[in-house]
Scaffold this motif. Structure first.
Motif, PDB file in Angstrom:
ATOM      1  N   ALA A  67       0.701  -1.573   0.303  1.00  0.00           N
ATOM      2  CA  ALA A  67       0.013  -0.231   0.250  1.00  0.00           C
ATOM      3  C   ALA A  67       0.983   1.185   0.274  1.00  0.00           C
ATOM      4  CB  ALA A  67      -0.862  -0.051   1.330  1.00  0.00           C
ATOM      5  N   TYR A  68       0.150   2.019  -0.784  1.00  0.00           N
ATOM      6  CA  TYR A  68       1.483   3.722  -0.849  1.00  0.00           C
ATOM      7  C   TYR A  68       0.271   4.712  -0.711  1.00  0.00           C
ATOM      8  CZ  TYR A  68       5.038   0.495  -2.520  1.00  0.00           C
ATOM      9  OH  TYR A  68       5.682  -0.350  -2.138  1.00  0.00           O
ATOM     10  N   PHE A  69       0.643   6.169  -0.206  1.00  0.00           N
ATOM     11  CA  PHE A  69       0.145   6.559   0.196  1.00  0.00           C
ATOM     12  C   PHE A  69       0.947   8.147  -0.515  1.00  0.00           C
ATOM     13  CE2 PHE A  69      -1.169  10.436   2.645  1.00  0.00           C
ATOM     14  CZ  PHE A  69      -2.688  10.167   3.181  1.00  0.00           C
ATOM     15  N   LYS A  70       0.489   8.929  -1.393  1.00  0.00           N
ATOM     16  CA  LYS A  70       0.811  10.613  -1.710  1.00  0.00           C
ATOM     17  C   LYS A  70       0.245  11.066  -0.813  1.00  0.00           C
ATOM     18  CE  LYS A  70       1.406  12.706  -6.610  1.00  0.00           C
ATOM     19  NZ  LYS A  70       0.921  13.019  -7.288  1.00  0.00           N
ATOM     20  N   ILE A  71       1.550  12.291  -0.734  1.00  0.00           N
ATOM     21  CA  ILE A  71       1.070  13.334   0.388  1.00  0.00           C
ATOM     22  C   ILE A  71       0.286  14.645  -0.726  1.00  0.00           C
ATOM     23  CG2 ILE A  71       1.696  15.349   1.946  1.00  0.00           C
ATOM     24  CD1 ILE A  71       3.950  12.750   2.596  1.00  0.00           C
ATOM     25  N   ASP A  72      -1.060  15.456   0.016  1.00  0.00           N
ATOM     26  CA  ASP A  72      -0.973  16.379  -1.295  1.00  0.00           C
ATOM     27  C   ASP A  72      -0.720  17.861   0.131  1.00  0.00           C
ATOM     28  OD1 ASP A  72      -2.908  15.439  -2.864  1.00  0.00           O
ATOM     29  OD2 ASP A  72      -4.339  15.134  -2.075  1.00  0.00           O
ATOM     30  N   TYR A  73      -0.903  16.925   1.242  1.00  0.00           N
ATOM     31  CA  TYR A  73      -0.527  18.811   2.697  1.00  0.00           C
ATOM     32  C   TYR A  73       0.103  17.844   3.642  1.00  0.00           C
ATOM     33  CZ  TYR A  73      -4.853  18.899   4.017  1.00  0.00           C
ATOM     34  OH  TYR A  73      -6.310  18.780   4.256  1.00  0.00           O
ATOM     35  N   MET A  74       1.119  18.741   4.196  1.00  0.00           N
ATOM     36  CA  MET A  74       1.199  18.129   5.469  1.00  0.00           C
ATOM     37  C   MET A  74       0.372  18.929   6.922  1.00  0.00           C
ATOM     38  SD  MET A  74       3.231  16.020   6.259  1.00  0.00           S
ATOM     39  CE  MET A  74       4.191  15.854   7.671  1.00  0.00           C
ATOM     40  N   ASN A  75       0.149  18.549   7.657  1.00  0.00           N
ATOM     41  CA  ASN A  75      -0.883  20.039   8.315  1.00  0.00           C
ATOM     42  C   ASN A  75       0.029  18.607  10.155  1.00  0.00           C
ATOM     43  OD1 ASN A  75      -2.603  20.646  10.417  1.00  0.00           O
ATOM     44  ND2 ASN A  75      -4.352  20.734   9.517  1.00  0.00           N
ATOM     45  N   GLY A  76       0.945  19.435  10.406  1.00  0.00           N
ATOM     46  CA  GLY A  76       1.558  18.786  12.285  1.00  0.00           C
ATOM     47  C   GLY A  76       2.157  17.461  11.759  1.00  0.00           C
ATOM     48  N   VAL A  77       2.030  16.826  12.850  1.00  0.00           N
ATOM     49  CA  VAL A  77       2.651  15.813  12.292  1.00  0.00           C
ATOM     50  C   VAL A  77       1.280  14.588  11.493  1.00  0.00           C
ATOM     51  CG1 VAL A  77       4.264  15.225  14.215  1.00  0.00           C
ATOM     52  CG2 VAL A  77       1.276  14.935  14.291  1.00  0.00           C
TER      53      VAL A  77
END
Length: 104
Positions: A72-82
């Motif tokens: 399973a893979y995850f693509k980050i759109d944006y970060m918010n803290g941790v």
């Protein structure tokens, strides 16, 4: 319980102590067949681990494997803290947030 520190307010040493405590509690709960208790303790350990990492090390647009979910893979759109917000590749396409400790 109300006066417990938030993970964001804990020192590195306190976080490590909390992680080992939650890992031990999860192990015991699993041995006793307490599925809900196991899941809660495991999730708390994952959250505490997130506060030991640097959110700046995780970049929007990048793709990461998901810890404990082979293939399973995850693509980050944006970060918010941790938390990394984005979506699972090949998933429902629904946006979700994962603690950065789940990404590798």
């Amino acid at each position: 319980m109300e006066n417990e520190k938030r993970y964001s307010q804990m020192s590195e040493e306190e976080l490590k102590k909390e992680i080992s405590l939650m890992t031990e509690k999860a192990r015991k709960a699993e041995q006793m067949g307490m599925v809900n208790e196991f899941a809660v303790c495991e999730r708390k350990a994952v959250m505490a681990k997130a506060y030991l990492l640097n959110p700046d090390d995780f970049k929007p647009g990048e793709i990461y494997a998901i810890e404990g979910d082979p293939g399973a893979y995850f693509k980050i759109d944006y970060m918010n803290g941790v938390f990394a917000w984005g979506y699972r590749l090949g998933g429902s396409g629904k946006e979700e947030a994962l603690p950065i400790s789940m990404l590798k």
